[in-house]
Design an enzyme around this catalytic site. Structure first.
Site, PDB file in Angstrom:
ATOM      1  N   ALA A 146      16.342 -12.027 -51.683  1.00  0.00           N
ATOM      2  CA  ALA A 146      17.514 -12.922 -51.162  1.00  0.00           C
ATOM      3  C   ALA A 146      18.799 -12.113 -51.392  1.00  0.00           C
ATOM      4  O   ALA A 146      18.724 -11.339 -52.528  1.00  0.00           O
ATOM      5  CB  ALA A 146      17.553 -14.243 -51.741  1.00  0.00           C
ATOM      6  N   LYS A 147      19.975 -12.565 -50.899  1.00  0.00           N
ATOM      7  CA  LYS A 147      21.241 -12.168 -51.571  1.00  0.00           C
ATOM      8  C   LYS A 147      22.400 -13.077 -51.242  1.00  0.00           C
ATOM      9  O   LYS A 147      22.112 -13.671 -49.889  1.00  0.00           O
ATOM     10  CB  LYS A 147      21.430 -10.702 -50.946  1.00  0.00           C
ATOM     11  N   GLY A 148      23.350 -13.099 -51.828  1.00  0.00           N
ATOM     12  CA  GLY A 148      24.625 -14.224 -51.386  1.00  0.00           C
ATOM     13  C   GLY A 148      25.849 -13.653 -51.720  1.00  0.00           C
ATOM     14  O   GLY A 148      25.891 -12.572 -52.432  1.00  0.00           O
TER      15      GLY A 148
END
Length: 411
Positions: free
Chosen positions: A101-103
């Site tokens: 994931a990444k944000g």
């Protein structure tokens, strides 16, 4: 080439080498979930400011999704998408039970006060708290965020879900952070470098190093290389670059930086043109700043024998081909900078068990994980007759594909 295009291209090449079913290939490429939220906060002067926050959750076949949250003015969905996908392969290469994931939030953290950053972080957490969690998605710090940011997320998340220290990693030690986490990515880079040099009957001691970037990763890598007898002969950051053919005194440079001075004003070395840094003669080049620094325009002039990618995506695919033809060995980011996520995993494990490890155990386990991953990558390289980057990506993609198939993805 954009980060997303480069990452997807590498993935497709790996899928071809592995002979993946085209439906499975497509399924692995599409993110599990993309979230885009509006974060409006009152500024200190009373005005209102709106920012856009993102979270891309790429894949959860092997476990909860894992990846950093970055605060940077150039954060956009494409970039976050590429980095989320990279995290899926990276956690699989390291063999830790996570997906990717990444944000991020599109803002300039330097222009915001501490209380504005806290308000922004809390609003962002309120918007995504129901899609992150200990067994769902575990954020961590990235560019422009730090242990304090994680503390605010933990506090805000706990208001909704009760005390949950394992919901984020990279926390302050006093809130359940792991010893050794701060140095982990830099230390992992050194373990990875050691594995690569061992393979070619060389050692850190007696080798020369050039490091681009002197933030968390670059400074820890420099420090540990220096302790192991490596000679760091040139370093650069946003302020400029310096060189010393006899080796830069790293502890003195770190002290100089901690006193608030610019790297380029360090007295124990001569100034070096920033553009010349990556082309400086050395055994090992370690880009540990931004992506895309090695490209078609400069790759042919790189004089290093080995490149260890401490940054994400520092070499674009065209440069990759040029360097490979020159015989330069490139240790890919997906393995080289995975020390941070490995120790994040240790932190998560410690939080879930409620039992904390000493720093010696953390570093010992990290070394074992990095050694084992390198061995597995080499096996893939031999099996599929490919370079280290493809070896690492095929290893990661293969593990995710196997997990996906075992779970019964077509049902």
């Amino acid at each position: 080439m954009s980060a997303l295009a480069a990452t997807s291209r590498n993935f497709r090449q790996a899928a071809r080498i592995l002979g993946l079913d085209s439906k499975l290939e497509k399924s692995l490429l599409i993110p599990f979930r993309e979230i885009k939220v509006e974060c409006t906060i009152p500024r200190d002067d009373g005005s209102l400011a709106s920012y856009v926050g993102f979270r891309v959750q790429h894949d959860n076949a092997r476990g909860p999704m894992k990846g950093g949250i970055r605060y940077h003015h150039e954060v956009d969905l494409d970039e976050v998408n590429a980095l989320a996908q990279l995290m899926t392969w990276k956690t699989a290469v390291a063999n830790i039970p996570y997906g990717g994931a990444k944000g991020g939030i599109g803002c300039s953290p330097g222009d915001l006060s501490s209380s504005e950053l806290e308000r922004l972080t809390r609003v962002f957490t309120q918007k995504i708290h129901d899609v992150i969690g200990i067994n769902t998605d575990v954020p961590a710090p990235d560019m422009g965020t730090n242990a304090q940011t994680m503390a605010w997320i933990l506090d805000e998340y706990s208001k909704f879900h009760g005390h949950s220290p394992a919901v984020v990693t990279g926390k302050p030690i006093d809130l359940g952070g792991s010893l050794g986490r701060e140095a982990a990515t830099g230390r992992g880079v050194v373990y990875a470098t050691k594995a690569l040099l061992d393979e070619h009957d060389k050692s850190i001691s007696g080798s020369t190093f050039v490091i681009q970037g002197f933030g968390n990763v670059g400074s820890w890598a420099a420090q540990i290389l220096h302790q192991e007898g490596g000679k760091v002969i040139a370093i650069g950051d946003v302020t400029g670059a310096i060189k010393n053919p006899n080796g830069i005194d790293i502890p003195a440079l770190i002290k100089h930086k901690s006193e608030g001075h610019a790297l380029k004003d360090f007295k124990g070395a001569d100034p070096l043109d920033k553009d010349e840094l990556l082309l400086h003669e050395c055994d090992v080049l370690i880009p540990s700043a931004l992506g895309g620094v090695l490209h078609r325009g400069n790759a042919a002039d790189v004089k290093a024998k080995y490149i260890v990618e401490a940054a994400n995506n520092p070499t674009d695919p065209e440069a990759d081909e040029i360097l490979s033809k020159k015989g330069v060995k490139i240790l890919p980011d997906i393995y080289a900078n995975s020390g941070g996520v490995v120790v994040s995993y240790f932190e998560w494990v410690q939080n879930i068990q409620g039992f904390m490890w000493n720093e010696e155990k953390v570093n010992h386990e990290l070394k074992e994980y990095m050694k084992s991953a390198f061995k597995n990558i080499k096996t893939m390289c031999q099996t599929h007759d490919c370079n280290l980057r493809m070896g690492a990506i095929t290893l990661g993609v293969n593990r995710v594909a196997r997990a996906t198939l075992l779970r019964g993805w077509e049902a």
